[in-house]
Enzyme design. Structure first.
Site, PDB file in Angstrom:
ATOM      1  N   LYS A 112     -54.868  23.867  16.647  1.00 29.88           N
ATOM      2  CA  LYS A 112     -55.955  22.892  16.736  1.00 29.88           C
ATOM      3  C   LYS A 112     -56.701  22.989  18.066  1.00 29.88           C
ATOM      4  O   LYS A 112     -57.859  22.630  18.152  1.00 29.88           O
ATOM      5  CB  LYS A 112     -55.414  21.489  16.513  1.00 29.88           C
ATOM      6  CG  LYS A 112     -54.940  21.318  15.068  1.00 29.88           C
ATOM      7  CD  LYS A 112     -54.509  19.906  14.738  1.00 29.88           C
ATOM      8  CE  LYS A 112     -54.243  19.750  13.257  1.00 29.88           C
ATOM      9  NZ  LYS A 112     -53.010  20.425  12.814  1.00 29.88           N
TER      10      LYS A 112
HETATM   11  C1  LIG Z   1     -52.686  20.808  11.491  1.00 28.45           C
HETATM   12  C2  LIG Z   1     -51.629  21.823  11.305  1.00 28.45           C
HETATM   13  C3  LIG Z   1     -51.512  22.568  10.101  1.00 28.45           C
HETATM   14  C4  LIG Z   1     -52.357  22.307   8.887  1.00 28.45           C
HETATM   15  O1  LIG Z   1     -53.698  22.704   9.058  1.00 28.45           O
HETATM   16  P1  LIG Z   1     -54.858  22.134   8.117  1.00 28.45           P
HETATM   17  O2  LIG Z   1     -56.124  22.572   8.724  1.00 28.45           O
HETATM   18  O3  LIG Z   1     -54.692  20.643   8.118  1.00 28.45           O
HETATM   19  O4  LIG Z   1     -54.634  22.696   6.744  1.00 28.45           O
HETATM   20  C5  LIG Z   1     -50.549  23.561  10.053  1.00 28.45           C
HETATM   21  N1  LIG Z   1     -49.720  23.809  11.101  1.00 28.45           N
HETATM   22  C6  LIG Z   1     -49.808  23.111  12.259  1.00 28.45           C
HETATM   23  C7  LIG Z   1     -48.862  23.428  13.357  1.00 28.45           C
HETATM   24  C8  LIG Z   1     -50.762  22.106  12.407  1.00 28.45           C
HETATM   25  O5  LIG Z   1     -50.834  21.409  13.573  1.00 28.45           O
END
Ligand SMILES: *Cc1c(COP(=O)(O)O)cnc(C)c1O
Length: 473
Positions: A112
């Protein structure tokens, strides 16, 4: 570039308004009015660019009316210069024709950061140009909150308030939110569950007087500006492995469908993607949908990969819009039906279209732990549980033989193993260490406010700590 709503009834907007506004006024999500395709020659000219050079080249097509090229270039360069690996998004080869792209070299160790770090700077830039301030309010069960706080700390035009359920996030995740020493950052431990936090944020946004007075903004992945920077790493891997003259495939551990939607967008922009494997944990609503055409809500189960413990994937609406040939009314009808009955089914013609690019696999906790152990034994590589869900799905996709042997499959590693040390230790016997820049995290001083799950209390807390647009003017 103009942006249109997936429900067809909100005004189209430019990038800056989409950035600050988040959700469209008709309840829809903003998407680019067209997908600007790169030609093969344009893609060949991107081979060899630095990560930030590539990011500028791609993002420019989407931001050009709102942001000068110099501003964008400088924001992108500053962002990725701070990442913990010179390649920013390094690729590693695993066995069996599978590659791992590590997206955990940002400040909070999950993918993210790759978008959120850009978002924080874009907010600051656009707000300053307009002479405005904004108050970012969000609820988190872990990764989003820490990434948002880290992206907004010390930014002059922003105050940020993140609500998390008291005592219900992991110690590493909590400390990543509470040890940030910046006057504009407010970590709130709410006496309640994650759902209570989310309801509280919704209530604040629905209080229109409050929302306008404090110019509330959201940074969850319904914001298009969260998805845009994620397109870049799909091109980065694709170009490194032979695109545009060779096809590539990706496996994406998925929850809210934000990350994998960015991969879909990369394909729409011209990257030759043979297949996108959507990997889910036992909360498998997406896997069931891609395999049957029926989307049906069930209860959320806690798993070893908590950032994917989601039932309703908000970004799915963006795919639905394309599948309905960008007919906002038709999209809104399906979603209304879904809200009322908890399910919908797509016709075969639409499922044939999704099957051209998507396939999906569910990986349970047992298979996740086994994959972490097997990969550690085979290559010494330590996977976090989310990344392991992806690698397991990648191995299964390879074994199925559906993917040509000459197509490289890139599995996305979404978090650093030290973020989820208990599951990793259980699988490998090794407790993964935090990277040096975070080594003292568990000893840093915490700053947070514990608040009752009460609307007036939370609203007052925020009011007392923000300066309104009237004050600023
Ligand atoms: C947010 C997250 C996901 C999922 O991603 P999306 O974009 O919501 O599908 C997977 N792995 C981790 C470590 C995350 O923080």
């Amino acid at each position: 570039m103009r942006y249109i709503s997936t429900r067809g009834k909100a005004p189209d907007l430019g990038f800056d308004d989409v950035l600050l506004g988040g959700l469209a006024r008709d309840g829809g999500l903003y998407v680019p009015a067209t997908w600007p395709r790169f030609t093969d020659d344009e893609m060949r000219a991107m081979v060899g660019l630095s990560y930030h050079g590539l990011a500028t080249r791609i993002m420019q097509r989407f931001t050009n009316e709102a942001l000068g090229l110099d501003e964008l270039t400088s924001i992108v360069a500053q962002t990725y210069a701070k990442f913990g690996h010179p390649a920013v998004a390094p690729l590693k080869q695993l066995e069996g024709g599978i590659w791992l792209m590590e997206l955990f070299h940002g400040p909070t160790l999950a993918f993210k950061d790759y978008a959120m770090q850009i978002l924080g700077r874009l907010f600051d830039q656009v707000l300053k140009t307009r002479g405005q301030r904004a108050t970012i309010v969000g609820a988190t069960s872990g990764d989003t909150g820490s990434a948002a706080i880290e992206a907004c700390r010390g930014r002059e035009a922003i105050d940020i308030f993140i609500l998390f359920p008291k005592g219900r996030v992991s110690p590493v995740q909590q400390r990543q939110m509470t040890t940030v020493d910046a006057g504009n950052v407010h970590a709130i431990a709410l006496d309640g569950t994650f759902d209570d936090c989310q309801d509280m944020v919704k209530a604040l946004f629905n209080d229109l007087a409050f929302r306008d007075r404090h110019q509330l903004s959201a940074v969850n992945s319904i914001n298009w500006a969260r998805l845009l920077p994620q397109i870049v790493y799909y091109f980065w891997a694709g170009l490194a492995l032979g695109a545009p003259d060779r096809q590539v495939a990706f496996t994406v551990p998925s929850g809210n469908f934000g990350n994998v939607f960015s991969a879909y967008a990369a394909e729409a922009l011209g990257l030759p993607i043979a297949k996108l494997v959507v990997a889910t944990n036992e909360n498998d609503i997406l896997a069931r949908f891609f395999n049957t055409g029926r989307m049906e809500i069930r209860d959320v189960k806690p798993t070893l990969s908590p950032s994917m413990d989601i039932q309703v994937s908000s970004n799915f609406e963006r795919l639905l819009f394309d599948l309905h040939d960008r007919d906002g009314e038709a999209t809104a009808r399906v979603l209304k039906n879904f809200r009322q009955s908890g399910n919908f089914t797509l016709f075969e013609d639409k499922m044939d279209r999704t099957a051209k690019i998507f396939e999906a696999t569910e990986v349970d906790d047992l298979a996740t732990v086994k994959r972490i152990a097997a990969e550690y034994e085979a290559s010494g590589e330590i996977l976090d549980p989310h990344s392991a869900v992806g690698v397991e799905a990648s191995v299964r996709a390879r074994l199925s033989g559906r993917l040509g042997d000459d197509v490289p499959l890139v599995s996305i590693a979404t978090a650093h193993p030290a973020k989820f040390p208990d599951a990793v230790e259980r699988a490998t016997g090794v407790r993964p260490a935090l990277p040096p820049r975070l080594a003292d995290l568990m000893r840093r001083k915490e700053r947070m406010s514990v608040l009752a799950n009460d609307y007036a209390t939370v609203a007052r807390f925020i009011s007392e700590r923000t300066c309104t647009n009237e004050d600023a003017a």
